[in-house]
Scaffold this active site. Sequence first.
Site, PDB file in Angstrom:
ATOM      1  N   HIS A  66       0.653  -1.297   0.028  1.00  0.00           N
ATOM      2  CA  HIS A  66       0.062  -0.612   0.242  1.00  0.00           C
ATOM      3  C   HIS A  66       0.603   1.197   0.052  1.00  0.00           C
ATOM      4  O   HIS A  66       0.951   1.759  -0.895  1.00  0.00           O
ATOM      5  CB  HIS A  66      -1.090   0.408   1.180  1.00  0.00           C
ATOM      6  CG  HIS A  66      -1.842   1.321   1.217  1.00  0.00           C
ATOM      7  ND1 HIS A  66      -3.174   1.223   1.044  1.00  0.00           N
ATOM      8  CD2 HIS A  66      -1.269   2.239   1.839  1.00  0.00           C
ATOM      9  CE1 HIS A  66      -3.670   2.733   1.072  1.00  0.00           C
ATOM     10  NE2 HIS A  66      -3.019   3.163   1.901  1.00  0.00           N
ATOM     11  N   HIS A 121      -5.310   6.744  -2.669  1.00  0.00           N
ATOM     12  CA  HIS A 121      -6.630   6.160  -2.502  1.00  0.00           C
ATOM     13  C   HIS A 121      -7.448   5.619  -3.607  1.00  0.00           C
ATOM     14  O   HIS A 121      -8.081   6.372  -4.047  1.00  0.00           O
ATOM     15  CB  HIS A 121      -7.248   6.715  -0.823  1.00  0.00           C
ATOM     16  CG  HIS A 121      -6.460   5.843   0.268  1.00  0.00           C
ATOM     17  ND1 HIS A 121      -6.087   6.942   1.575  1.00  0.00           N
ATOM     18  CD2 HIS A 121      -5.224   5.582   0.523  1.00  0.00           C
ATOM     19  CE1 HIS A 121      -5.505   6.463   2.196  1.00  0.00           C
ATOM     20  NE2 HIS A 121      -4.084   5.692   1.629  1.00  0.00           N
TER      21      HIS A 121
END
Length: 280
Positions: free
Chosen positions: A236, A246
């Site tokens: 991530h 995101h």
Amino acid sequence: MALKLLNLLVLILIVSIGANSSPFDFIKNLEGCRKGNNTKDIYKLKTYLKRFGYLGHEHLSDDNDFNDNLELAVKTYQRNYNIKPTGIIDADTVARMTAPRCGVPDIINGVNHMQSGSYYAFVLNDKWMPSNRHLTYKFLGNFPDVAKLPAAVAFQRWASVTKFTFSEVNVTQKSDLTLEFFRGDHGDGYPFDGRGGVLAHSFYPTDGRFHFDLDELWFYLLKDKNSFDLLTISLHEIGHLLGLQHSTVETAVMFPTFQGGETKDLGQDDILGIRALYKL
């Protein structure tokens, strides 16, 4: 193998120090709140939403009034997380807001890229130049040996779907990227908040910093429902290092929140996003 297990035990012992409650738990007491309410800790909710980009400083009033600006911020949050945008702090909203998450804001400088028309998101100006497709990285501070392998694996996973290559360099050498464990306020303007809140954060190109929260419980391979996967979180945060923001796709590794014991690999949305950003 024995040395790796010893390192893992040391890492768990180090991060076991700290409170058991999450810094986001106050939101549970706000379930059912809506515009017009004046309830204890609504100011904390405003601070939470400001932290992740949903409220500007000019909208952060020092009170517990659930006003128009807060309702709009809650609706925007709900849309980003695929929740019916009622503006009410319902059970689904509480569950998502209290989930451990990445510390990178969902909305950058007032621009909601999570609702940009695609599932993945990025800022065109925040990327590495075509001349720099080989990025070096190094581990700083008392970085546990057991955490280095999942980070290296994560770099190779991103390399496998892009034209980037990555290599580790010695701590004394100059590097494009740096990885480090911290707890609390560590001087970058984004302090960690103890166990169960923000897990890690990183910075968009070409800053290169990637920080884990040392107060969290971490695992790699030896899965544990009360801990967080070093590989998943590395994937991530490296996405941010490369310029991705995101995603609204919950199965994507770039989705902002995580559960204990959860593991993810790069998903189709992540791959489409990085390839769109770099026109691959």
